[in-house]
Design an enzyme around this catalytic site. Structure first.
Site, short mmCIF file in Angstrom:
data_model
loop_
_atom_site.label_atom_id
_atom_site.label_comp_id
_atom_site.label_asym_id
_atom_site.label_seq_id
_atom_site.Cartn_x
_atom_site.Cartn_y
_atom_site.Cartn_z
N HIS A 1 -4.64 -5.25 -1.77
CA HIS A 1 -5.48 -5.04 -0.59
C HIS A 1 -6.51 -6.16 -0.46
O HIS A 1 -7.71 -5.95 -0.49
CB HIS A 1 -6.17 -3.68 -0.68
CG HIS A 1 -5.22 -2.52 -0.54
ND1 HIS A 1 -4.36 -2.15 -1.55
CD2 HIS A 1 -5.01 -1.66 0.49
CE1 HIS A 1 -3.66 -1.10 -1.15
NE2 HIS A 1 -4.03 -0.78 0.08
N GLU B 1 -1.53 -2.62 -8.38
CA GLU B 1 -2.82 -2.92 -7.74
C GLU B 1 -3.34 -1.64 -7.12
O GLU B 1 -2.62 -0.66 -7.00
CB GLU B 1 -2.67 -4.02 -6.68
CG GLU B 1 -1.72 -3.67 -5.52
CD GLU B 1 -2.36 -2.88 -4.38
OE1 GLU B 1 -3.61 -2.97 -4.21
OE2 GLU B 1 -1.64 -2.18 -3.67
N SER C 1 0.85 -1.19 0.00
CA SER C 1 0.00 0.00 0.00
C SER C 1 0.88 1.25 0.00
O SER C 1 1.73 1.40 -0.87
CB SER C 1 -0.96 -0.03 1.20
OG SER C 1 -1.96 0.97 1.10
#
Length: 350
Positions: free
Chosen positions: A320, A250, A145
């Protein structure tokens, strides 16, 4: 030569120099030459993992869970009091968060570093990191992230292989833990990183569909992570050069038009079209829109990526999601877009 001509000549010279030699932040090395690749030591059982919070705030429950999960994996856990001194929406001030990360690399009793969560804040501390210190004390740094910025930035500045994998708050999954151990503790050359099995419910979710975007095989060095953070590095000293790279991307909670916008920015940039291959993880909660005329996530990805003619596929088990595999930034790998095969072709740890 007149004073005016001297001034013009000097000014032009300085302007050209400023284009060739970028302004460096404190502790920042010159990036005109690529650093030698550094391999951290494997995290064997009994190793000490230093927990850090380089960005957003977290709960005491999260810290407790992360500690328990790491201990169940056979590791000792260490953190300083800097990990949680709330400063607005950050876990601490920029200076203290950077100091804590520098401390973990400096401390000879710490074998590896795990970020307790993502959120936001990592890009703010990057100019404050001691890259010379990091390059002389190579250790596994793990997270995803917002941590994408640290993983790619530190690799670019120091050559250190870093690890896109679970954070402390997402370690409570058997697949994720095993996948992490297989890379940071046991990984060997030609290790295949397998996707997680999908249950019936996820098989019906289009965000988890696995499909080839453009066929072909490719080899290259791994880079990437969060699409948002990869974009956030553009125009900074830590911007990724995608040339001959296997680019992993992503995201989470972004409407299709926002995914479109970020992919378009990459495509129109300097080097993305020169990538060797593109591996897209699960873009969770990115298939919905308040606009009834919206394209679907899949339509956006096919529209933006397929025309590049680069081997590409969607649906790998990173991002995630509950089941999140670990891949090493800076390591050579092989990718078969037709079979969604992904394997490391060199050991990421020494």
């Amino acid at each position: 030569m007149s004073t005016r001509r001297k001034f013009i000549t000097t000014t032009i010279g300085l302007s050209i120099y400023s284009l060739i030699v970028p302004k460096l932040y404190p502790h920042q090395k010159s990036i005109n030459t690529l650093p030698v690749k550094l391999y951290p030591k494997a995290l064997k059982k009994g190793a000490t993992i230093g927990l850090i919070a380089p960005g957003y705030i977290f709960s005491e429950e999260t810290l407790s869970t992360a500690t328990n999960e790491l201990q169940s994996m056979g590791y000792q856990v260490y953190h300083t009091e800097k990990i949680s001194r709330r400063h607005g929406y950050f876990s601490n001030t920029d200076a203290e968060r950077a100091a804590d990360l520098n401390h973990m690399f400096r401390n000879n009793d710490v074998d590896g570093i795990l970020c307790i969560r993502g959120g936001y804040g990592c890009t703010r501390i990057m100019p404050l990191l001691d890259y010379d210190l990091i390059s002389h004390n190579p250790k596994p740094l793990i997270g995803f992230s917002d941590v994408t910025a640290l993983l790619n930035g530190i690799h670019k500045m120091t050559g250190l292989v870093t690890f896109h994998g679970p954070v402390g708050s997402t370690l409570d999954d058997t697949y994720s833990k095993k996948a992490l151990i297989n890379v940071v503790r046991k990984a060997k050359k030609n290790y295949v990183i397998g996707n997680a099995p999908l249950g019936d419910e996820l098989k019906l979710n289009p965000e988890f569909e696995r499909y080839t975007i453009y066929p072909g095989k490719a080899e290259g060095v791994l880079c990437g992570g969060s699409l948002t953070l990869v974009n956030a590095l553009i125009g900074t000293p830590y911007e990724i050069d995608f040339t001959n790279k296997l680019v992993c991307l992503e995201d989470v909670g972004e409407a299709p038009y926002r995914i479109d916008r970020m992919l378009t920015q990459l495509i129109e940039g300097k080097t993305f079209r020169k990538a060797a291959g593109i591996l897209i993880g699960v873009c969770k909660d990115c298939n919905s829109s308040t606009n009834s005329d919206s394209f679907t996530l899949k339509e956006v990805i096919l529209d933006r990526i397929k025309p590049l003619g680069i081997p590409a596929a969607y649906g790998f088990s990173f991002g995630h999601v509950a089941q999140n595999f670990t891949f090493p930034i800076g390591t050579e790998a092989f990718f078969d877009a037709d079979d969604l095969l992904f394997k490391l072709t060199e050991k990421p740890v020494s």
